[in-house]
Design an enzyme around this catalytic site. Structure first.
Site, PDB file in Angstrom:
ATOM      1  N   TYR A  48       0.857  -1.185   0.000  1.00 49.45           N
ATOM      2  CA  TYR A  48       0.000   0.000   0.000  1.00 49.45           C
ATOM      3  C   TYR A  48       0.886   1.224   0.000  1.00 49.45           C
ATOM      4  O   TYR A  48       1.946   1.231   0.643  1.00 49.45           O
ATOM      5  CB  TYR A  48      -0.877  -0.034   1.253  1.00 49.45           C
ATOM      6  CG  TYR A  48      -1.785   1.150   1.461  1.00 49.45           C
ATOM      7  CD1 TYR A  48      -2.844   1.391   0.597  1.00 49.45           C
ATOM      8  CD2 TYR A  48      -1.591   2.015   2.532  1.00 49.45           C
ATOM      9  CE1 TYR A  48      -3.695   2.478   0.792  1.00 49.45           C
ATOM     10  CE2 TYR A  48      -2.434   3.099   2.740  1.00 49.45           C
ATOM     11  CZ  TYR A  48      -3.488   3.322   1.865  1.00 49.45           C
ATOM     12  OH  TYR A  48      -4.334   4.389   2.061  1.00 49.45           O
ATOM     13  N   ASP A  62      -0.911  15.291   7.053  1.00 47.24           N
ATOM     14  CA  ASP A  62      -1.727  14.644   6.013  1.00 47.24           C
ATOM     15  C   ASP A  62      -3.003  15.463   5.790  1.00 47.24           C
ATOM     16  O   ASP A  62      -4.094  15.025   6.112  1.00 47.24           O
ATOM     17  CB  ASP A  62      -2.041  13.220   6.498  1.00 47.24           C
ATOM     18  CG  ASP A  62      -2.835  12.404   5.502  1.00 47.24           C
ATOM     19  OD1 ASP A  62      -2.840  12.744   4.309  1.00 47.24           O
ATOM     20  OD2 ASP A  62      -3.454  11.406   5.937  1.00 47.24           O
ATOM     21  N   ASP A  89      -3.072   5.436  -2.250  1.00 48.46           N
ATOM     22  CA  ASP A  89      -3.982   6.392  -1.618  1.00 48.46           C
ATOM     23  C   ASP A  89      -3.983   7.671  -2.455  1.00 48.46           C
ATOM     24  O   ASP A  89      -3.008   8.424  -2.452  1.00 48.46           O
ATOM     25  CB  ASP A  89      -3.460   6.662  -0.194  1.00 48.46           C
ATOM     26  CG  ASP A  89      -4.297   7.659   0.583  1.00 48.46           C
ATOM     27  OD1 ASP A  89      -5.233   8.245   0.010  1.00 48.46           O
ATOM     28  OD2 ASP A  89      -3.996   7.844   1.780  1.00 48.46           O
ATOM     29  N   ASP A  91      -6.085  10.146  -2.056  1.00 43.51           N
ATOM     30  CA  ASP A  91      -6.784  11.199  -1.300  1.00 43.51           C
ATOM     31  C   ASP A  91      -8.141  11.524  -1.947  1.00 43.51           C
ATOM     32  O   ASP A  91      -8.925  10.642  -2.193  1.00 43.51           O
ATOM     33  CB  ASP A  91      -5.893  12.449  -1.185  1.00 43.51           C
ATOM     34  CG  ASP A  91      -4.780  12.285  -0.157  1.00 43.51           C
ATOM     35  OD1 ASP A  91      -4.804  11.298   0.600  1.00 43.51           O
ATOM     36  OD2 ASP A  91      -3.882  13.129  -0.116  1.00 43.51           O
ATOM     37  N   HIS A 116      -7.444   4.469  -4.178  1.00 42.91           N
ATOM     38  CA  HIS A 116      -8.714   4.847  -3.554  1.00 42.91           C
ATOM     39  C   HIS A 116      -8.886   6.357  -3.523  1.00 42.91           C
ATOM     40  O   HIS A 116      -7.933   7.120  -3.390  1.00 42.91           O
ATOM     41  CB  HIS A 116      -8.928   4.202  -2.182  1.00 42.91           C
ATOM     42  CG  HIS A 116      -7.975   4.583  -1.098  1.00 42.91           C
ATOM     43  ND1 HIS A 116      -8.034   5.771  -0.420  1.00 42.91           N
ATOM     44  CD2 HIS A 116      -6.960   3.884  -0.533  1.00 42.91           C
ATOM     45  CE1 HIS A 116      -7.096   5.794   0.514  1.00 42.91           C
ATOM     46  NE2 HIS A 116      -6.418   4.669   0.463  1.00 42.91           N
ATOM     47  N   GLU A 118     -11.469   9.370  -1.805  1.00 41.23           N
ATOM     48  CA  GLU A 118     -12.308   9.522  -0.611  1.00 41.23           C
ATOM     49  C   GLU A 118     -13.297  10.670  -0.751  1.00 41.23           C
ATOM     50  O   GLU A 118     -13.086  11.590  -1.557  1.00 41.23           O
ATOM     51  CB  GLU A 118     -11.421   9.696   0.629  1.00 41.23           C
ATOM     52  CG  GLU A 118     -10.683  11.003   0.679  1.00 41.23           C
ATOM     53  CD  GLU A 118      -9.443  10.951   1.575  1.00 41.23           C
ATOM     54  OE1 GLU A 118      -8.764   9.909   1.638  1.00 41.23           O
ATOM     55  OE2 GLU A 118      -9.157  11.984   2.205  1.00 41.23           O
ATOM     56  N   CYS A 126      -6.704  13.159   8.075  1.00 42.07           N
ATOM     57  CA  CYS A 126      -6.708  11.742   8.445  1.00 42.07           C
ATOM     58  C   CYS A 126      -8.126  11.340   8.830  1.00 42.07           C
ATOM     59  O   CYS A 126      -8.824  12.061   9.555  1.00 42.07           O
ATOM     60  CB  CYS A 126      -5.749  11.531   9.619  1.00 42.07           C
ATOM     61  SG  CYS A 126      -6.006   9.952  10.448  1.00 42.07           S
ATOM     62  N   ARG A 161     -13.562   5.337  -0.958  1.00 40.86           N
ATOM     63  CA  ARG A 161     -13.502   5.380   0.510  1.00 40.86           C
ATOM     64  C   ARG A 161     -14.568   6.324   1.014  1.00 40.86           C
ATOM     65  O   ARG A 161     -14.708   7.435   0.498  1.00 40.86           O
ATOM     66  CB  ARG A 161     -12.110   5.864   0.927  1.00 40.86           C
ATOM     67  CG  ARG A 161     -12.042   6.449   2.340  1.00 40.86           C
ATOM     68  CD  ARG A 161     -10.618   6.708   2.750  1.00 40.86           C
ATOM     69  NE  ARG A 161     -10.520   7.746   3.759  1.00 40.86           N
ATOM     70  CZ  ARG A 161      -9.384   8.140   4.341  1.00 40.86           C
ATOM     71  NH1 ARG A 161      -8.243   7.574   3.994  1.00 40.86           N
ATOM     72  NH2 ARG A 161      -9.384   9.095   5.243  1.00 40.86           N
ATOM     73  N   GLU A 191     -13.990   3.633   6.147  1.00 41.11           N
ATOM     74  CA  GLU A 191     -12.985   4.307   6.989  1.00 41.11           C
ATOM     75  C   GLU A 191     -13.475   4.481   8.424  1.00 41.11           C
ATOM     76  O   GLU A 191     -14.662   4.734   8.676  1.00 41.11           O
ATOM     77  CB  GLU A 191     -12.631   5.664   6.362  1.00 41.11           C
ATOM     78  CG  GLU A 191     -11.689   6.545   7.190  1.00 41.11           C
ATOM     79  CD  GLU A 191     -10.292   5.963   7.427  1.00 41.11           C
ATOM     80  OE1 GLU A 191     -10.169   4.760   7.750  1.00 41.11           O
ATOM     81  OE2 GLU A 191      -9.317   6.739   7.328  1.00 41.11           O
ATOM     82  N   ASN A 213      -9.051  -0.638   7.328  1.00 39.49           N
ATOM     83  CA  ASN A 213      -7.861   0.149   7.633  1.00 39.49           C
ATOM     84  C   ASN A 213      -7.466  -0.113   9.084  1.00 39.49           C
ATOM     85  O   ASN A 213      -8.134   0.363   9.996  1.00 39.49           O
ATOM     86  CB  ASN A 213      -8.186   1.637   7.406  1.00 39.49           C
ATOM     87  CG  ASN A 213      -7.037   2.559   7.779  1.00 39.49           C
ATOM     88  OD1 ASN A 213      -5.931   2.103   8.064  1.00 39.49           O
ATOM     89  ND2 ASN A 213      -7.303   3.853   7.766  1.00 39.49           N
TER      90      ASN A 213
HETATM   91  C1  LIG Z   1      -5.153   5.346   5.389  1.00 38.10           C
HETATM   92  C2  LIG Z   1      -4.731   6.763   5.426  1.00 38.10           C
HETATM   93  O1  LIG Z   1      -5.546   7.520   4.553  1.00 38.10           O
HETATM   94  C3  LIG Z   1      -3.295   6.909   4.911  1.00 38.10           C
HETATM   95  O2  LIG Z   1      -3.005   7.962   4.332  1.00 38.10           O
HETATM   96  O3  LIG Z   1      -2.500   6.011   5.134  1.00 38.10           O
HETATM   97  C4  LIG Z   1      -4.757   7.387   6.863  1.00 38.10           C
HETATM   98  C5  LIG Z   1      -3.965   6.609   7.877  1.00 38.10           C
HETATM   99  C6  LIG Z   1      -3.689   7.327   9.192  1.00 38.10           C
HETATM  100  O4  LIG Z   1      -3.592   8.560   9.199  1.00 38.10           O
HETATM  101  O5  LIG Z   1      -3.490   6.642  10.194  1.00 38.10           O
HETATM  102  C7  LIG Z   1      -6.221   7.579   7.276  1.00 38.10           C
HETATM  103  O6  LIG Z   1      -6.770   8.656   6.961  1.00 38.10           O
HETATM  104  O7  LIG Z   1      -6.797   6.682   7.873  1.00 38.10           O
HETATM  105 MG   LIG Z   2      -4.655   8.888   3.413  1.00 38.36          MG
END
Ligand SMILES: C[C@](O)(C(=O)O)[C@H](CC(=O)O)C(=O)O
Ligand SMILES: [Mg+2]
Length: 300
Positions: A48, A62, A89, A91, A116, A118, A126, A161, A191, A213
């Site tokens: 991933y 993030d 990912d 986004d 994916h 979202e 996040c 997502r 999620e 996840n």
């Molecule tokens: C899955 C996720 O989108 C990621 O970017 O890895 C994050 C992981 C995290 O921040 O722990 C998420 O938004 O869940």
């Molecule tokens: Mg992410």
């Protein structure tokens, strides 16, 4: 030597086959291409590319700061060294539906097996944090339709997502998932599920593969492979696990080096030079070189 021996099309077919099998597809997040080699050696079904990790690696939060170019660049670097399918990912798709369509094509070109998208508003965050804002489902349907239409390899897996559970509740999130499948999504990423019961609810409502996840320090109970399999989950990501492990080791190592004045006491916790060279397949490069030309003095 260090390159994939398969085509992106083969890896996408393998990913599809894995998702259709009874085996849970386990995808640890590869913080870098070298780690992807270890993920493959350890017997995982795929890898991933986490947006959170791409951002954190650049010392960024993030929150949608990273660009398609940065994510696709990393995806390409990882995909070219592993035969594992790579799920990326993407986004929110890096913009409006037209941008999401381009994102899919750029990630196809990078060799990814799928991505994916979202349903958060930008700036995204996040999925396990409070204060998320969700787009209207119609807007997400348009994004999915654009992404599906842009895909040139029908085996490229388009995963939708939904972040809605934490904002609008589980029923609304499940309803969105249904709509996203109707719009063309091949897989649903549910999620920030609290636990197994919530996955079960999703499973009962949708026909396509379901992704879980298992990120640490978030809202989700860390379920085992057996538990996820039991509730009918098809794929699981461990997105930030390896980065967290590595950064934990780096912090401990720096503290010890600063305190002791030498790293000697840390050596037995390190990957050895031999082991690094084995993972890099160093010998194969030396052999390749010598098959092209003999660089020893007084020969040739
Ligand atoms: C899955 C996720 O989108 C990621 O970017 O890895 C994050 C992981 C995290 O921040 O722990 C998420 O938004 O869940
Ligand atoms: Mg992410």
């Amino acid at each position: 030597m260090l390159h994939t021996t398969t085509t992106p099309a083969q890896r996408r077919r393998a990913f599809r086959a894995g998702l259709a099998s009874d085996t849970l597809q386990r995808l640890p997040g590869a913080p870098n291409p070298l780690a992807a080699r270890l993920i493959a050696e350890a017997g995982f079904e795929g890898a991933y590319l986490s947006g959170a990790v791409v951002a954190a690696d650049l010392a960024l939060p993030d929150v949608g700061l990273t660009t398609l170019t940065e994510v696709a660049g990393r995806a390409g670097q990882v995909a070219r060294v592993t035969d594992l399918p790579l799920l990326v990912d993407a986004d929110t798709g890096f913009g409006e539906p037209l941008s999401a369509a381009r994102t899919v094509q750029v990630l196809e070109d990078a060799g990814a097996a799928g991505c994916h998208l979202e349903d958060q508003e930008n700036p995204k965050r996040c999925g396990h944090l409070a204060g998320k804002r969700i787009r209207p489902p119609e807007a997400m349907e348009r994004t999915i339709a654009a992404a599906v239409g842009a895909r040139r390899d029908p085996d490229f897996v388009l995963c939708a997502r939904t972040d809605a559970a934490a904002v609008e509740g589980l029923d609304a999130a499940i309803e969105r998932a249904r709509r996203y499948v109707d719009a063309g999504a091949d897989m649903i990423f549910a999620e920030a599920m609290a636990g197994a019961a919530e996955f079960e609810r999703f499973r009962a409502a949708i026909e396509v593969p379901l992704l879980a996840n298992m990120t640490e320090f978030g809202r989700s109970e860390l379920l085992t492979v057996a538990q996820l399999t039991d509730v009918g989950v098809d794929a699981v990501i461990y997105p930030v696990t390896l980065l967290r492990l590595a950064m934990g080791a780096i912090a401990d190592g720096l503290a010890a080096l600063a305190a002791e004045g030498t790293q000697a006491g840390l050596v037995d916790r390190m990957q050895t030079r031999d082991e690094l060279y084995r993972v890099l397949d160093y010998d194969a490069y030396a052999e390749f070189d010598s098959s092209v030309a003999d660089f020893r003095p007084n020969t040739g």
